[in-house]
Scaffold this active site. Structure first.
Site, mmCIF file in Angstrom:
data_model
loop_
_atom_site.group_PDB
_atom_site.id
_atom_site.type_symbol
_atom_site.label_atom_id
_atom_site.label_comp_id
_atom_site.label_asym_id
_atom_site.label_seq_id
_atom_site.Cartn_x
_atom_site.Cartn_y
_atom_site.Cartn_z
ATOM 1 N N CYS A 255 0.892 -1.172 0.000
ATOM 2 C CA CYS A 255 0.000 0.000 0.000
ATOM 3 C C CYS A 255 0.918 1.205 0.000
ATOM 4 C CB CYS A 255 -0.885 -0.012 1.243
ATOM 5 S SG CYS A 255 -2.040 -1.389 1.265
ATOM 6 N N ALA A 256 1.448 1.536 -1.150
ATOM 7 C CA ALA A 256 2.661 2.357 -1.202
ATOM 8 C C ALA A 256 2.437 3.858 -1.272
ATOM 9 C CB ALA A 256 3.488 1.930 -2.413
ATOM 10 N N PRO A 258 1.534 7.743 -0.772
ATOM 11 C CA PRO A 258 2.279 8.488 -1.798
ATOM 12 C C PRO A 258 3.760 8.138 -1.900
ATOM 13 C CG PRO A 258 1.971 9.877 0.127
ATOM 14 C CD PRO A 258 1.283 8.571 0.428
ATOM 15 N N ASP A 277 -0.256 0.051 -5.367
ATOM 16 C CA ASP A 277 -1.350 0.791 -4.733
ATOM 17 C C ASP A 277 -2.578 0.656 -5.610
ATOM 18 O OD1 ASP A 277 -1.309 3.039 -2.296
ATOM 19 O OD2 ASP A 277 -3.001 3.242 -3.670
ATOM 20 N N ASP A 303 -5.214 -4.153 -6.704
ATOM 21 C CA ASP A 303 -5.683 -4.481 -5.353
ATOM 22 C C ASP A 303 -4.705 -5.491 -4.740
ATOM 23 O OD1 ASP A 303 -6.960 -5.366 -3.091
ATOM 24 O OD2 ASP A 303 -8.649 -6.306 -4.165
ATOM 25 N N ASP A 322 1.406 -1.270 4.978
ATOM 26 C CA ASP A 322 1.038 -0.020 5.674
ATOM 27 C C ASP A 322 -0.443 0.178 5.348
ATOM 28 O OD1 ASP A 322 1.093 2.443 6.922
ATOM 29 O OD2 ASP A 322 2.155 3.474 5.321
ATOM 30 N N CYS A 375 -1.518 3.999 10.869
ATOM 31 C CA CYS A 375 -1.476 5.236 11.658
ATOM 32 C C CYS A 375 -2.775 5.354 12.444
ATOM 33 C CB CYS A 375 -1.200 6.458 10.782
ATOM 34 S SG CYS A 375 -2.383 6.682 9.453
HETATM 35 C C1 LIG Z 1 -1.649 4.538 4.747
HETATM 36 S S1 LIG Z 1 -1.659 4.831 3.057
HETATM 37 C C2 LIG Z 1 -0.039 4.331 2.619
HETATM 38 C C3 LIG Z 1 1.024 5.353 2.902
HETATM 39 C C4 LIG Z 1 2.364 4.983 2.301
HETATM 40 N N1 LIG Z 1 2.797 3.677 2.732
HETATM 41 C C5 LIG Z 1 3.461 5.982 2.619
HETATM 42 O O1 LIG Z 1 4.236 5.763 3.560
HETATM 43 O O2 LIG Z 1 3.541 6.997 1.930
HETATM 44 C C6 LIG Z 1 -2.626 3.493 2.488
HETATM 45 C C7 LIG Z 1 -2.642 3.324 0.978
HETATM 46 O O3 LIG Z 1 -3.297 2.082 0.707
HETATM 47 C C8 LIG Z 1 -3.925 2.178 -0.539
HETATM 48 N N2 LIG Z 1 -4.877 1.054 -0.627
HETATM 49 C C9 LIG Z 1 -6.102 0.939 -0.071
HETATM 50 N N3 LIG Z 1 -6.634 -0.261 -0.336
HETATM 51 C C10 LIG Z 1 -5.725 -0.928 -1.091
HETATM 52 C C11 LIG Z 1 -5.695 -2.211 -1.697
HETATM 53 N N4 LIG Z 1 -6.723 -3.043 -1.568
HETATM 54 N N5 LIG Z 1 -4.605 -2.559 -2.410
HETATM 55 C C12 LIG Z 1 -3.551 -1.698 -2.542
HETATM 56 N N6 LIG Z 1 -3.541 -0.473 -1.996
HETATM 57 C C13 LIG Z 1 -4.599 -0.094 -1.271
HETATM 58 C C14 LIG Z 1 -4.518 3.565 -0.536
HETATM 59 O O4 LIG Z 1 -4.752 4.024 -1.851
HETATM 60 C C15 LIG Z 1 -3.425 4.364 0.190
HETATM 61 O O5 LIG Z 1 -2.582 4.966 -0.750
#
Ligand SMILES: C[S@@+](CC[C@H](N)C(=O)[O-])C[C@H]1O[C@@H](n2cnc3c(N)ncnc32)[C@H](O)[C@@H]1O
Length: 433
Positions: A255-256, A258, A277, A303, A322, A375
């Site tokens: 879940c990368a 930004p 992401d 996903d 994350d 978080c």
């Molecule tokens: C907490 S943020 C990640 C922050 C990032 N790791 C950073 O340090 O910058 C969670 C991310 O998960 C993504 N997300 C949500 N559901 C997801 C899924 N099923 N598969 C992949 N990414 C997902 C969201 O779009 C969001 O960008």
């Protein structure tokens, strides 16, 4: 200041956008920034919107106590404007006549001139009588301004630390940089900042961090365009090192976007990084972040919980999950979270977090490690997810953690907001047997 009404009007529009229309404060403030031409106006608008959203429930109770008759629902913008005025009088050191006069003047661009009288009379009454301490209902949820369900949950999860958590959630957050150690040392970066009179300090236990004395727009700092640093809270800076990366390892950041932690991983070791992401627009920001920092990864928009659609079958030695969460650990940076989340969200988010963890585990090589972090400060999204996973899965060992701030839990580690001057964050490190 170029115009005293405009930043107040923009701040009000942002607050109305969050409270009434459920929109994101970041998005609303970026739009306001584009309309406000003067940098001081932007900062003032931001300070007002943050302040009112931090203290909205308390301010709302003050307004209710001061008004002789409640305003109609369709005039919620007017009661929020009174909140804005009370916030200036009670919390900001500015001349009261300006605070009242310029706030009343916002009724004009609002198209509600009739409201000038009521806004003026209410603010003048507040000036005369001061804070109403007897609000009828004595509740920390009003005092610290958060919805009842969220207060009850924090109280249940962290009974001893509850007041400290609530106070920290309403405090201003420091601005921390993470030096890109591939491009600069922290001492070099600190010296470059000092050249333009930006004072910063190293942070104990965070080897790449510099804390700025006063926040500054990152693009205005030397070394930004050259990729010498990123802006990242201390708690987030603790996540990537938990992966104990070694050069050449194949790593998935599931879940990368930004891209803060993806970049940190790549700054720590030359690994083969896959950054995934589900949100393609947000993934584009990972691309921007990595290019600026001179780093690279394979980017996939998919996903993470459905690996059949994107996984090439080659196991990962490290996985960072994350997970998307309630964001209850970062309320001090995003006060709109208090008003945007619903009581049903944590359960729904926890179901998503469990799905991601279960679906990603088979992609981890034996002997590999997965770091799960959020978080959030809610146990339902954190310890409960990991406890159930560890109990149900027979090829997993949870690794003991020892971080500089926060507390060890039976399963994982929790930093609560304000501890070590950090955001609230949860971490668990799982090894595949
Ligand atoms: C907490 S943020 C990640 C922050 C990032 N790791 C950073 O340090 O910058 C969670 C991310 O998960 C993504 N997300 C949500 N559901 C997801 C899924 N099923 N598969 C992949 N990414 C997902 C969201 O779009 C969001 O960008």
């Amino acid at each position: 200041m170029s115009n005293l009404v405009e930043p107040r009007h923009e701040a009000l529009a942002a607050v109305v956008g969050v409270i009434k229309n459920g929109r994101s404060l970041d998005v609303l403030l970026s739009a306001a920034d584009a309309r406000l031409t003067d940098e001081r106006d932007r900062r003032f608008c931001r300070a007002l919107a943050f302040g009112v959203l931090r203290h909205h429930r308390w301010l709302q109770a003050q307004v209710a106590a001061l008004l002789e008759r409640p305003l109609r629902n369709r005039d919620q913008d007017v009661s929020l404007l009174i909140e804005l005025g009370i916030y200036q009088l009670a919390c900001l050191s500015m001349p009261p006549h300006a605070a009242v006069g310029e706030t009343v003047a916002v009724t004009r661009p609002l198209g509600k001139r009739w409201a000038a009288k009521v806004v003026n009379a209410t603010l003048r009454r507040f000036q005369r009588e001061g804070v109403v301490s007897e609000l009828g209902i004595e509740s920390p949820a009003i005092e610290y301004s958060l919805p009842d369900w969220l207060y009850a949950q924090i109280q249940l999860d962290w009974p001893e630390a509850c007041s400290a958590v609530l106070a920290a959630q309403n405090a201003r957050a420091p601005m921390l940089l993470r030096t890109n150690l591939k491009r600069s040392t922290t001492a070099e970066l600190q010296a470059r900042l000092a050249e333009i009179e930006v004072t910063s300090e190293p942070v104990a236990d965070l080897p790449a961090a510099l804390a700025l004395e006063v926040p500054v727009a990152p693009a205005r700092l030397p070394g930004f365009a050259e990729g010498c640093f990123s802006v990242q809270d201390g708690a987030a800076q603790l996540a990537a090192p938990l992966l104990a990366l070694e050069p050449g390892q194949r790593v998935l950041d599931a879940c990368a976007a930004p891209g803060g932690k993806t970049a940190h991983c790549l700054e720590l070791a030359d690994v083969e990084m896959v950054a995934l992401d589900s949100d393609a627009d947000r993934l584009a920001r990972v691309d921007e972040t990595l290019s600026r920092l001179g780093l690279s990864a394979q980017l996939i928009s998919a996903d993470a919980g459905n690996p059949q659609t994107w996984w090439d079958g080659k196991p990962f030695e490290r996985i960072l999950l994350d997970a998307p969460c309630s964001g209850t650990g970062v309320i001090r940076r995003h006060p709109d979270i208090k008003w945007l989340r619903r009581s049903t969200d944590p359960a729904q988010l926890a179901a998503g977090q469990r799905r991601l963890l279960a679906q990603l585990w088979p992609l981890l090589a034996p002997g590999g490690q997965l770091v799960y972090c959020t978080c959030s400060i809610l146990k339902q999204e954190n310890e409960a997810v990991i406890a159930d996973f560890v109990q149900d899965q027979d090829d997993v060992t949870i690794q003991p953690l020892a971080l500089p701030f926060g507390r060890a839990l039976r399963y994982g580690w929790q930093i609560l907001p304000g501890e070590g001057n950090c955001d609230g964050f949860y971490y668990a490190c799982l090894r595949k047997d």
